[in-house]
Design a protein around this motif. Structure first.
Motif, PDB file in Angstrom:
ATOM      1  N   GLN A  92       0.822  -1.223   0.000  1.00 51.08           N
ATOM      2  CA  GLN A  92       0.000   0.000   0.000  1.00 51.08           C
ATOM      3  C   GLN A  92       0.848   1.262   0.000  1.00 51.08           C
ATOM      4  N   ALA A  93       1.970   1.221   0.718  1.00 53.26           N
ATOM      5  CA  ALA A  93       2.849   2.400   0.750  1.00 53.26           C
ATOM      6  C   ALA A  93       3.387   2.685  -0.653  1.00 53.26           C
ATOM      7  N   LEU A  94       3.733   1.641  -1.396  1.00 57.33           N
ATOM      8  CA  LEU A  94       4.248   1.850  -2.748  1.00 57.33           C
ATOM      9  C   LEU A  94       3.131   2.193  -3.728  1.00 57.33           C
ATOM     10  N   GLU A  95       1.973   1.599  -3.501  1.00 58.09           N
ATOM     11  CA  GLU A  95       0.804   1.904  -4.339  1.00 58.09           C
ATOM     12  C   GLU A  95       0.497   3.411  -4.269  1.00 58.09           C
ATOM     13  N   ALA A  96       0.658   3.989  -3.081  1.00 57.97           N
ATOM     14  CA  ALA A  96       0.395   5.425  -2.906  1.00 57.97           C
ATOM     15  C   ALA A  96       1.349   6.268  -3.758  1.00 57.97           C
ATOM     16  N   GLN A  97       2.471   5.649  -4.150  1.00 61.25           N
ATOM     17  CA  GLN A  97       3.415   6.360  -5.035  1.00 61.25           C
ATOM     18  C   GLN A  97       3.305   5.849  -6.472  1.00 61.25           C
ATOM     19  N   ASN A  98       2.177   5.202  -6.747  1.00 66.04           N
ATOM     20  CA  ASN A  98       1.900   4.710  -8.100  1.00 66.04           C
ATOM     21  C   ASN A  98       2.893   3.633  -8.554  1.00 66.04           C
ATOM     22  N   ILE A  99       3.305   2.802  -7.596  1.00 66.96           N
ATOM     23  CA  ILE A  99       4.206   1.683  -7.900  1.00 66.96           C
ATOM     24  C   ILE A  99       3.465   0.382  -7.590  1.00 66.96           C
ATOM     25  N   GLU A 100       3.417  -0.497  -8.575  1.00 66.69           N
ATOM     26  CA  GLU A 100       2.726  -1.782  -8.391  1.00 66.69           C
ATOM     27  C   GLU A 100       3.693  -2.831  -7.841  1.00 66.69           C
ATOM     28  N   THR A 101       3.364  -3.404  -6.699  1.00 63.79           N
ATOM     29  CA  THR A 101       4.117  -4.566  -6.196  1.00 63.79           C
ATOM     30  C   THR A 101       3.100  -5.659  -5.927  1.00 63.79           C
ATOM     31  N   ARG A 102       3.559  -6.851  -5.583  1.00 62.94           N
ATOM     32  CA  ARG A 102       2.607  -7.941  -5.354  1.00 62.94           C
ATOM     33  C   ARG A 102       3.111  -8.860  -4.255  1.00 62.94           C
ATOM     34  N   TRP A 103       2.178  -9.358  -3.478  1.00 64.36           N
ATOM     35  CA  TRP A 103       2.498 -10.409  -2.500  1.00 64.36           C
ATOM     36  C   TRP A 103       3.156 -11.570  -3.236  1.00 64.36           C
ATOM     37  N   LEU A 104       3.973 -12.336  -2.548  1.00 64.14           N
ATOM     38  CA  LEU A 104       4.443 -13.617  -3.087  1.00 64.14           C
ATOM     39  C   LEU A 104       3.230 -14.545  -3.194  1.00 64.14           C
ATOM     40  N   ARG A 134      13.490   4.705  -8.372  1.00 62.56           N
ATOM     41  CA  ARG A 134      12.287   5.234  -7.704  1.00 62.56           C
ATOM     42  C   ARG A 134      11.677   4.168  -6.791  1.00 62.56           C
ATOM     43  N   VAL A 135      11.626   2.929  -7.271  1.00 65.80           N
ATOM     44  CA  VAL A 135      11.069   1.841  -6.447  1.00 65.80           C
ATOM     45  C   VAL A 135      11.961   1.623  -5.223  1.00 65.80           C
ATOM     46  N   ALA A 136      13.271   1.552  -5.454  1.00 65.19           N
ATOM     47  CA  ALA A 136      14.207   1.289  -4.354  1.00 65.19           C
ATOM     48  C   ALA A 136      14.110   2.388  -3.299  1.00 65.19           C
ATOM     49  N   ASN A 137      14.022   3.652  -3.737  1.00 68.16           N
ATOM     50  CA  ASN A 137      13.923   4.752  -2.777  1.00 68.16           C
ATOM     51  C   ASN A 137      12.647   4.663  -1.951  1.00 68.16           C
ATOM     52  N   ALA A 138      11.559   4.244  -2.601  1.00 65.05           N
ATOM     53  CA  ALA A 138      10.288   4.102  -1.882  1.00 65.05           C
ATOM     54  C   ALA A 138      10.395   2.990  -0.835  1.00 65.05           C
ATOM     55  N   ILE A 139      11.097   1.917  -1.187  1.00 69.51           N
ATOM     56  CA  ILE A 139      11.255   0.800  -0.238  1.00 69.51           C
ATOM     57  C   ILE A 139      12.138   1.224   0.935  1.00 69.51           C
ATOM     58  N   ILE A 140      13.230   1.922   0.620  1.00 66.16           N
ATOM     59  CA  ILE A 140      14.142   2.394   1.672  1.00 66.16           C
ATOM     60  C   ILE A 140      13.392   3.325   2.632  1.00 66.16           C
ATOM     61  N   ALA A 141      12.602   4.237   2.061  1.00 64.31           N
ATOM     62  CA  ALA A 141      11.838   5.185   2.892  1.00 64.31           C
ATOM     63  C   ALA A 141      10.851   4.426   3.779  1.00 64.31           C
ATOM     64  N   PHE A 142      10.192   3.406   3.210  1.00 65.53           N
ATOM     65  CA  PHE A 142       9.219   2.628   3.993  1.00 65.53           C
ATOM     66  C   PHE A 142       9.893   1.976   5.193  1.00 65.53           C
ATOM     67  N   PHE A 143      11.017   1.308   4.962  1.00 61.46           N
ATOM     68  CA  PHE A 143      11.654   0.594   6.083  1.00 61.46           C
ATOM     69  C   PHE A 143      12.276   1.569   7.081  1.00 61.46           C
ATOM     70  N   ASN A 144      12.769   2.700   6.614  1.00 59.31           N
ATOM     71  CA  ASN A 144      13.274   3.715   7.547  1.00 59.31           C
ATOM     72  C   ASN A 144      12.183   4.184   8.500  1.00 59.31           C
ATOM     73  N   GLN A 145      10.986   4.367   7.949  1.00 58.73           N
ATOM     74  CA  GLN A 145       9.883   4.876   8.772  1.00 58.73           C
ATOM     75  C   GLN A 145       9.299   3.798   9.699  1.00 58.73           C
ATOM     76  N   ASN A 146       9.364   2.557   9.286  1.00 55.91           N
ATOM     77  CA  ASN A 146       8.585   1.519   9.985  1.00 55.91           C
ATOM     78  C   ASN A 146       9.404   0.538  10.829  1.00 55.91           C
ATOM     79  N   THR A 147      10.709   0.697  10.876  1.00 53.05           N
ATOM     80  CA  THR A 147      11.495  -0.255  11.644  1.00 53.05           C
ATOM     81  C   THR A 147      12.324   0.438  12.714  1.00 53.05           C
ATOM     82  N   LYS A 148      12.061   1.715  12.936  1.00 56.23           N
ATOM     83  CA  LYS A 148      12.853   2.418  13.939  1.00 56.23           C
ATOM     84  C   LYS A 148      12.154   2.361  15.293  1.00 56.23           C
TER      85      LYS A 148
END
Ligand SMILES: *Cc1c(COP(=O)(O)O)cnc(C)c1O
Length: 380
Positions: free
Chosen positions: A310-322, A366-380
């Motif tokens: 959902q965090a990536l979807e908000a940035q218009n990036i499509e990802t998918r569950w395994l 762009r995808v990698a930066n969105a992932i890095i930002a997500f984990f920075n915000q959610n694992t601290k």
């Protein structure tokens, strides 16, 4: 809004229309025709096996593979649990029962230890051995085929490889799909190459190839009138679709290379996030096409794949569950299952990243930066 980054879109090479125009010019707008023959020849050269049958879908290829192996009502077939439902559905089409086997962490594919346990236990439970084994090369990663084939040979059970996601992957230098007795490929829109929809069955010899072609064209006997001894199927690829496939074969190699480059770029860009791993070839004997680049993350974190999606979807990036494992699907709730919680664990702590060969390096950043930002915000 940033433009949308998709998971895996069709990527045309540019010459596909040439074969389609040829088909129109000669009114070959039918199932079968010269493009089908040409596509099979090109695939055969690429796979170094001339016995290829082009079909309407990868699912059809798996279905005919099971029929060729004599799978019938009441038989059991062992199938990797961590996969798409299309690996297992053809078992049910035959009135046979799937038996699901867990994955192992090196390749995420069929665990050889759980496989042997399943074979021995099914013999005890039913008095007979399973009729076939379906390992899957998930996301393009080759399964541990040496170990799987050694067990299959020990109990004399044939292997039908689901190589739908693995065109271009190699294992000890050999192409995935050519390692088992039969191998199934898919050319659906999101796979390595597309025919808009289609598949192929890789057969062990010319006789098997002929028999599959016969079954796939309604099992018409060679008679002046329609005459049938057995049940047939309408599973051949159309001449138009095969034309797209011929064009796609020109770019197959470069598209596989691009998927591998994208995987290498993700690996580099995400290397500094502690607790996040980009899936890698376990040794240099494995050479995945990296159809999709996947990540897994620390299971001690209170994070669901859905949070990242959902965090990536908000940035218009499509990802998918395994893939959600088959033993966790309501439709297969009664099927026996062997193994532990490897597949289930991966399902709950992993994600597929955009990996289409048409993506640019800027898209990947762009995808990698969105992932890095997500984990920075959610694992601290
Ligand atoms: C896509 C896929 C299939 C089915 O292929 P279709 O061409 O869509 O019928 C089978 N198995 C796996 C693992 C797949 O990813």
């Amino acid at each position: 809004m940033n433009s949308r980054i998709f998971l895996s879109l069709p990527h045309l090479g540019g010459n596909e229309m040439k074969w389609i125009e040829e088909a129109f010019k000669d009114s070959w707008v039918v199932p079968l025709g010269p493009n089908v023959n040409e596509f099979e020849k090109l695939l055969g050269n690429y796979l170094e096996n001339p016995n290829i049958v082009a079909l309407s879908a990868g699912t059809a290829a798996l279905h005919l593979g099971l029929i060729a192996l004599g799978v019938e009502t009441g038989d059991e077939v062992i199938c990797q649990s961590f996969t798409f439902a299309a690996s297992a559905n053809p078992v049910a089409y035959q009135g046979a029962k799937p038996v699901f086997v867990d994955s192992e962490p090196d390749t995420w594919n069929m665990c050889p230890i759980a496989l042997e346990e399943a074979i021995i236990d099914r013999k005890k439970a039913t008095g007979k051995y399973p009729k076939a084994i379906i390992p899957v090369h998930l996301y393009g990663m080759p399964a541990k085929m040496n170990e799987i084939l050694a067990i299959a040979n020990k109990y004399n059970i044939p292997v039908l490889e689901d190589a739908a996601e693995a065109l271009g992957s190699t294992y000890f230098g050999k192409k995935c799909g050519t390692l088992g007795k039969y191998g199934a490929l898919s050319f659906n829109g999101n796979k390595i190459i597309t025919t808009s929809g289609g598949g192929a069955l890789i057969c062990p010899n010319e006789q098997a190839d002929k028999h599959i072609k016969f079954l796939a064209t309604q099992a018409r006997e060679n008679m002046p009138y329609y005459y049938h001894n057995v049940i047939g199927y309408n599973y051949r690829l159309s001449n138009i679709s095969a034309g797209i496939g011929c064009g796609q074969m020109q770019v197959l190699e470069s598209h596989v290379e691009r998927r591998r480059e994208i995987h290498a770029l993700y690996t580099e860009l995400l290397k500094d996030i502690n607790g996040v791993t980009v899936m890698q070839n376990p040794t240099s004997d494995y050479n995945s096409n990296f159809w999709l680049t996947t990540i897994s993350f620390d299971s001690s974190w209170d994070i669901s794949p859905e949070d990242i999606r959902q965090a990536l979807e908000a940035q218009n990036i499509e990802t998918r569950w395994l893939w959600r494992p088959m033993h966790m699907q309501p439709v297969f709730a009664n099927a026996p299952y062997y193994g532990g919680n490897c597949a289930e664990h991966l399902f709950k702590h992993g994600l597929c990243l955009p990996s289409g060969s048409c993506l640019t390096n800027d898209d990947i950043k762009r995808v990698a930066n969105a992932i890095i930002a997500f984990f920075n915000q959610n694992t601290k």
